[in-house]
Design a protein around this motif. Structure first.
Motif, mmCIF file in Angstrom:
data_model
loop_
_atom_site.group_PDB
_atom_site.id
_atom_site.type_symbol
_atom_site.label_atom_id
_atom_site.label_comp_id
_atom_site.label_asym_id
_atom_site.label_seq_id
_atom_site.Cartn_x
_atom_site.Cartn_y
_atom_site.Cartn_z
ATOM 1 N N GLU A 1 38.283 31.655 39.632
ATOM 2 C CA GLU A 1 37.219 31.163 38.744
ATOM 3 C C GLU A 1 37.111 32.038 37.497
ATOM 4 O OE1 GLU A 1 33.979 29.095 41.735
ATOM 5 O OE2 GLU A 1 34.122 31.298 41.702
ATOM 6 N N LEU A 2 37.262 33.340 37.665
ATOM 7 C CA LEU A 2 37.181 34.242 36.523
ATOM 8 C C LEU A 2 38.345 34.027 35.560
ATOM 9 C CD1 LEU A 2 36.001 37.558 38.225
ATOM 10 C CD2 LEU A 2 34.656 36.056 36.743
ATOM 11 N N ARG A 3 39.549 33.761 36.096
ATOM 12 C CA ARG A 3 40.700 33.485 35.221
ATOM 13 C C ARG A 3 40.461 32.221 34.399
ATOM 14 N NH1 ARG A 3 43.833 35.290 39.643
ATOM 15 N NH2 ARG A 3 44.135 33.146 40.381
ATOM 16 N N ARG A 4 39.780 31.252 34.976
ATOM 17 C CA ARG A 4 39.474 30.015 34.243
ATOM 18 C C ARG A 4 38.459 30.275 33.132
ATOM 19 N NH1 ARG A 4 35.414 26.665 34.247
ATOM 20 N NH2 ARG A 4 34.440 27.555 36.096
ATOM 21 N N VAL A 5 37.541 31.214 33.375
ATOM 22 C CA VAL A 5 36.455 31.500 32.425
ATOM 23 C C VAL A 5 36.909 32.422 31.292
ATOM 24 C CG1 VAL A 5 34.254 32.705 32.165
ATOM 25 C CG2 VAL A 5 34.577 31.069 34.032
ATOM 26 N N HIS A 6 37.618 33.495 31.635
ATOM 27 C CA HIS A 6 38.007 34.496 30.634
ATOM 28 C C HIS A 6 38.990 33.899 29.619
ATOM 29 C CE1 HIS A 6 37.040 37.838 33.750
ATOM 30 N NE2 HIS A 6 35.963 37.415 33.123
ATOM 31 N N GLY A 7 38.647 34.006 28.345
ATOM 32 C CA GLY A 7 39.484 33.449 27.288
ATOM 33 C C GLY A 7 39.185 31.992 27.008
#
Length: 530
Positions: free
Chosen positions: A77-83
């Motif tokens: 979920e964090l990879r989807r959010v960051h950037g």
């Protein structure tokens, strides 16, 4: 964020921090190094990756119709959010950008990952982004590498990357600290403009309340991981309630503070005439010559300070490097009490050069991390076999006392000191050989405002007590006015204007000097309310 706390092992770094930032608005977070500014935001956005770290409390990102609790989000979920939903602009773009990748690749990487764009579509979008952040000749820059750009241009590229996917939130962590005043003003205006167009929420972290006064509607003041004051920027800056906030405001350099008038009859210690420096650099058409310094002349009188100001790339530090023997000039002379620094060689050259000392911008990188404080200060004494009478250890203790450091600091390593303490060690090392001229190259720009104020007060005291002569290089004009008797304004390697500090600051003649002065953040908040 609600009641966010961060601990590293048994040590609590951040305690009970709460705030909210709305779409299209800006929240400023201020405080000194170690206050928990960056730690709070990194923990809140899921970027904190420290051994033994634990985060409690709540951090939620609300985007359109969906919300995500970041403090409990999975790595996926964090990879989807960051950037994508959250963009980041950090303090030093040279370490944030990959030196091995072109600008196009670094911008398009985010677009291909989060937006599924083709290589061609991502290149087109990257070009639009570079143009929107004001990169000149944007199309030709797509295939450039970070080292081809100036510091301000690299920071613009970082903003382009951060905004590539139109994030709901932009985290700007000290994005203008290392930039000169005009570039800083341009970056601030750029973020405001892009924020107005896109409705992005911004969290702007800084130790400079003057910058926060230009960008943020709300401000949060942190000290030792806790909020000490919070509210509308205008209220906090005009009527601060907490003693710490008052100290931050009083420590901030502002125009109007200046040393006593210069003595025009004082002895000329250093005289530079028609200095020229050329560099050979690689270009797409082959190698070409860049004129870094073009016919600059000035003099510095004993016991006084010459301030040299100008934007990045104006040639300020090149002059300092010439005077200390780090760069060989193309032409010109630099006489130190009748002897030319630029032509002497051998033992006489070493003897002459020890009379010019230098204090660099970053005390951590200018001190050897493997050497104790006593070794760093004692190294120039050993090289020049000084003192001829008395103990070297006694001289080191005397130098520590001179810069207001305890004697026991002699056995410490640089990582065991604060930024201000490291800079005091650098000053002690510069004074070890009793130089005639001390060159201060952005020597306080990397420090918090309160620590900066202490170091500047130390430099002023040492000048009075020891009769020191300074060449003070800086991009902060308020500090230059406070420290300098005379001022040299540079642009593109040339001298634009020079004269007494009172003349330059009260009645500048050149438009460029007026532009530099106009770019200084005002004392009062200057935020355009949305």
């Amino acid at each position: 964020m609600e009641d966010l706390s961060v601990s590293i092992g048994r040590t609590e770094i951040v305690r009970g921090v709460s705030f909210a930032v709305n779409r299209g608005s800006t929240l400023g977070i201020v405080g000194e190094s170690g206050s928990g500014k960056s730690m709070s935001v990194l923990a809140a956005t899921g970027l904190l990756d420290a051994p033994g770290a634990s985060v409690t409390g709540l951090s939620q990102l609300h985007e359109d119709t969906r919300s995500l609790t970041l403090t409990s989000a999975t790595a996926r979920e964090l990879r989807r959010v960051h950037g994508n939903s959250v963009g980041f602009v950090f303090q030093d773009p040279s370490t944030s950008l990959n030196p091995l990748l072109t600008l196009e690749r670094q911008i398009s990487e985010t677009l291909e990952t989060h937006r599924g764009m083709t290589r061609r579509a991502a290149r087109s979008r990257a070009l639009d982004l570079l143009e929107s952040v004001g990169i000149p000749e944007a199309e030709s820059r797509l295939d450039s590498y970070p080292h081809h750009l100036s510091g301000g241009q690299r920071q613009r590229v970082m903003i382009a990357i951060a905004l590539a996917c139109d994030p709901a939130l932009l985290i700007a962590d000290e994005p203008t600290t290392a930039l000169d005043v005009t570039t800083q003003a341009q970056i601030i205006d750029l973020v405001k403009e892009l924020q107005a167009e896109r409705g992005t929420a911004v969290v702007w972290i800084s130790h400079d309340l003057g910058v926060i006064g230009q960008v943020a509607e709300e401000v949060l003041v942190l000290k030792s991981g806790q909020i000490v004051e919070q509210g509308p920027t205008s209220s906090v800056m005009e009527q601060p309630k907490h003693t710490y906030t008052q100290q931050l405001l009083s420590a901030r350099p502002t125009l109007g503070r200046h040393p006593d008038s210069a003595d025009p009859d004082a002895e000329v210690v250093l005289e530079v005439k028609d200095l020229k420096v050329d560099f050979s650099v690689s270009a797409t058409t082959g190698r070409k010559r860049i004129q870094a310094v073009d016919g600059v002349s000035f003099c510095v009188r004993r016991g006084q300070t010459l301030g040299i100001v100008g934007e990045s790339g104006s040639g300020k530090s090149t002059i300092a490097n010439v005077l200390t023997g780090l760069v060989k000039p193309t032409a010109g002379t630099a006489e130190l009490q009748g002897a030319d620094l630029l032509s002497v060689r051998g033992a006489s050259g070493r003897s002459l050069r020890r009379r010019v000392a230098m204090v660099f911008q970053d005390p951590f990188s200018s001190l050897d991390s493997r050497m104790r404080v006593s070794d760093s200060i004692g190294e120039p004494l050993r090289v020049h076999r000084l003192p001829t009478g008395g103990s070297r250890d006694d001289r080191i203790r005397e130098l520590l006392q001179l810069v207001d450091l305890p004697e026991e600091f002699a056995s410490r390593f640089p990582h065991e000191l604060s930024g201000g303490q490291r800079q005091r060690v650098s000053i002690a090392r510069a004074l070890a050989l009793e130089p005639d001229v001390v060159i201060l190259d952005e020597s306080t720009s990397a420090l918090d405002v309160s620590i900066q104020a202490h170091v500047l007060a130390l430099l002023e005291r040492l000048q009075i007590e020891l009769g020191l002569t300074y060449v003070f290089i800086a991009h902060d004009l308020a500090i230059v006015q406070q420290m300098s008797h005379d001022v040299l304004v540079m642009r593109g390697g040339k001298s634009v204007e020079q004269g007494s500090a009172s003349q330059i600051f009260l009645a500048p003649e050149q438009e460029y000097t007026k532009m530099l002065l106009a770019a200084i953040p005002p004392e009062k908040p200057a935020v355009v309310r949305r």
